[in-house]
Scaffold this motif. Structure first.
Motif, PDB file in Angstrom:
ATOM      1  N   ARG A  11       0.812  -1.216   0.000  1.00  0.00           N
ATOM      2  CA  ARG A  11       0.000   0.000   0.000  1.00  0.00           C
ATOM      3  C   ARG A  11       0.848   1.270   0.000  1.00  0.00           C
ATOM      4  O   ARG A  11       0.442   2.286  -0.569  1.00  0.00           O
ATOM      5  N   ASP A  12       2.009   1.234   0.632  1.00  0.00           N
ATOM      6  CA  ASP A  12       2.772   2.461   0.858  1.00  0.00           C
ATOM      7  C   ASP A  12       4.060   2.552   0.067  1.00  0.00           C
ATOM      8  O   ASP A  12       4.762   3.557   0.161  1.00  0.00           O
ATOM      9  N   GLN A  36       6.254   7.690   5.266  1.00  0.00           N
ATOM     10  CA  GLN A  36       5.572   7.966   6.522  1.00  0.00           C
ATOM     11  C   GLN A  36       6.447   7.609   7.720  1.00  0.00           C
ATOM     12  O   GLN A  36       6.478   8.339   8.712  1.00  0.00           O
ATOM     13  N   PRO A  77       1.468   7.520  -0.703  1.00  0.00           N
ATOM     14  CA  PRO A  77       0.359   6.878  -1.419  1.00  0.00           C
ATOM     15  C   PRO A  77      -0.974   6.968  -0.677  1.00  0.00           C
ATOM     16  O   PRO A  77      -2.030   6.878  -1.294  1.00  0.00           O
ATOM     17  N   ARG A  78      -0.910   7.128   0.608  1.00  0.00           N
ATOM     18  CA  ARG A  78      -2.080   7.423   1.435  1.00  0.00           C
ATOM     19  C   ARG A  78      -1.567   8.241   2.617  1.00  0.00           C
ATOM     20  O   ARG A  78      -0.401   8.125   3.002  1.00  0.00           O
ATOM     21  N   TRP A  82      -5.525  15.027   4.266  1.00  0.00           N
ATOM     22  CA  TRP A  82      -5.351  15.831   3.056  1.00  0.00           C
ATOM     23  C   TRP A  82      -6.300  17.011   3.190  1.00  0.00           C
ATOM     24  O   TRP A  82      -7.515  16.865   3.079  1.00  0.00           O
ATOM     25  N   GLY A 117     -10.377  13.268   0.475  1.00  0.00           N
ATOM     26  CA  GLY A 117     -10.069  11.866   0.729  1.00  0.00           C
ATOM     27  C   GLY A 117      -8.574  11.617   0.674  1.00  0.00           C
ATOM     28  O   GLY A 117      -7.900  12.016  -0.277  1.00  0.00           O
ATOM     29  N   SER A 118      -8.044  10.980   1.697  1.00  0.00           N
ATOM     30  CA  SER A 118      -6.589  10.770   1.776  1.00  0.00           C
ATOM     31  C   SER A 118      -6.207   9.294   1.802  1.00  0.00           C
ATOM     32  O   SER A 118      -5.039   8.959   1.982  1.00  0.00           O
ATOM     33  N   ASP A 119      -7.180   8.411   1.586  1.00  0.00           N
ATOM     34  CA  ASP A 119      -6.903   6.979   1.665  1.00  0.00           C
ATOM     35  C   ASP A 119      -6.430   6.396   0.347  1.00  0.00           C
ATOM     36  O   ASP A 119      -5.955   5.263   0.300  1.00  0.00           O
ATOM     37  N   ASP A 120      -6.542   7.168  -0.736  1.00  0.00           N
ATOM     38  CA  ASP A 120      -6.264   6.601  -2.052  1.00  0.00           C
ATOM     39  C   ASP A 120      -5.836   7.704  -3.016  1.00  0.00           C
ATOM     40  O   ASP A 120      -6.648   8.263  -3.738  1.00  0.00           O
ATOM     41  N   PHE A 121      -4.535   8.016  -3.026  1.00  0.00           N
ATOM     42  CA  PHE A 121      -4.014   9.022  -3.932  1.00  0.00           C
ATOM     43  C   PHE A 121      -3.567   8.374  -5.242  1.00  0.00           C
ATOM     44  O   PHE A 121      -3.277   7.179  -5.297  1.00  0.00           O
ATOM     45  N   ALA A 194      -9.943  11.055  -6.451  1.00  0.00           N
ATOM     46  CA  ALA A 194      -8.569  10.930  -5.976  1.00  0.00           C
ATOM     47  C   ALA A 194      -7.658  12.006  -6.566  1.00  0.00           C
ATOM     48  O   ALA A 194      -7.721  12.314  -7.759  1.00  0.00           O
TER      49      ALA A 194
END
Length: 330
Positions: A11-12, A36, A77-78, A82, A117-121, A194
């Motif tokens: 994911r990251d 992060q 990436p998340r 945001w 939304g910051s869960d899916d850039f 996104a």
């Protein structure tokens, strides 16, 4: 220094250090596996990343490889947050003028901001996938910063010390969905899909004299379908600096490491510099002629957003995207 996140199926992504000329890179996973993680312990980890960056630029890095923006996710990436501002009040003023609405004087003294939304850039070369052209697909060229921890009640001066990285953003908007959402009185949601970010995020010192007063004093080049449609200057007409925007966030809450704060669409009072979003062009047409003639983006359209230093070198790499229907995405 310049940092990016390479896709690896997680994911990251994996943290990499990128050379100043954006040609080579080096995995930084032995220092910090993700960006992060580096932000969470910045004072300890950043000097180690800086050493690797210096070695890479000097040709002393042990395992360099060719850098590819196409392998990049967003630098984060998340993210935990945001928050996008509207620091260029000229843009807000034009939008309201086009619909014959008065602009409150407080807009010049109290920032507008929404939480996206910051869960899916999106990565810098990912498709902008949209369900229908009728949604009114628009790009928005912005500058954004990534913060460290900022305490509730922080002053702009205190917030300035917590700016870790700077990057570019394409804050995609679906303009034809916005009116009904705003009419509900609860703000943007479906109209803000996104957001995409530049391949690399850079420390403010990489900007040299172009970073001052909490702003980036350089033009942003926006190219739509191969034609440059705008070179608005990011330091001109920015009413609220990034420290001011961050301080605004912190009036009632803490702002934690890894928060992303956007400038809003870059907009200058001098219309001859062009535009960083289609909506602004349409507003100018309405004001001048009574109706808008420029259409929003169509499937197959391309958008490129990039910033160059005074010597003409790309600072962040380019956001370079194509608009696609769900069945067309690459």
């Amino acid at each position: 220094m310049k940092l990016a996140s390479y896709r690896d199926g997680s994911r990251d992504g994996q943290l990499i250090v990128v050379s100043r000329d954006l040609r080579t890179a080096h995995f930084a996973t032995e220092i910090a596996p993700t960006l992060q993680r580096a932000l969470d312990d910045w004072n300890f980890i950043a000097p180690q990343l800086q050493d690797l960056y210096d070695a890479l630029n000097a040709g002393r890095a042990t395992r360099p490889f060719e850098f590819s923006a196409g392998q990049c996710a967003a630098p984060l990436p998340r993210a935990f947050q945001w928050a996008d501002g509207s620091a260029y009040v000229n843009h807000v003023e034009l939008v309201r003028k086009a619909r014959n609405a008065e602009m409150p004087e407080t807009f010049w003294t109290d920032p507008l901001m929404y939480q996206g939304g910051s869960d899916d850039f999106l990565g810098p070369t990912d498709d902008i996938v949209c369900g229908a052209e009728a949604f009114g697909i628009d790009f928005e060229g912005e500058v954004a910063v990534i913060t460290g921890d900022v305490a509730m009640g922080a002053t702009p001066a205190e917030a300035a010390d917590a700016i870790r990285l700077v990057m570019l953003a394409n804050d995609v908007s679906l303009r034809n969905l916005i009116p009904n959402e705003l009419a509900k009185g609860f703000g943007f949601f479906q109209s803000k899909p996104a957001t995409a970010f530049s391949p690399v995020a850079i420390t403010p010192d990489e900007l040299g004299a172009a970073w001052r007063d909490g702003m980036v004093h350089l033009p942003l080049t926006v190219t739509w379908n191969g034609k440059v449609v705008g070179r608005p200057h990011a330091g001109t007409d920015m009413v609220f600096s990034f420290p001011r925007l961050i301080s605004h966030i912190c009036k009632t809450r803490n702002c934690r490491a890894g928060s992303i704060v956007g400038s809003g669409t870059i907009s200058n009072k001098d219309a001859s510099v062009g535009y960083a979003c289609i909506a602004e062009k349409r507003c100018l047409e309405v004001i001048a002629d009574g109706s808008a003639t420029t259409e929003f983006m169509k499937f197959g359209d391309t958008i490129r957003i990039e910033m160059f230093d005074e010597a003409g070198a790309s600072l962040f790499g380019a956001i370079d995207q194509i608009v696609a229907a769900p069945e067309q995405q690459q």
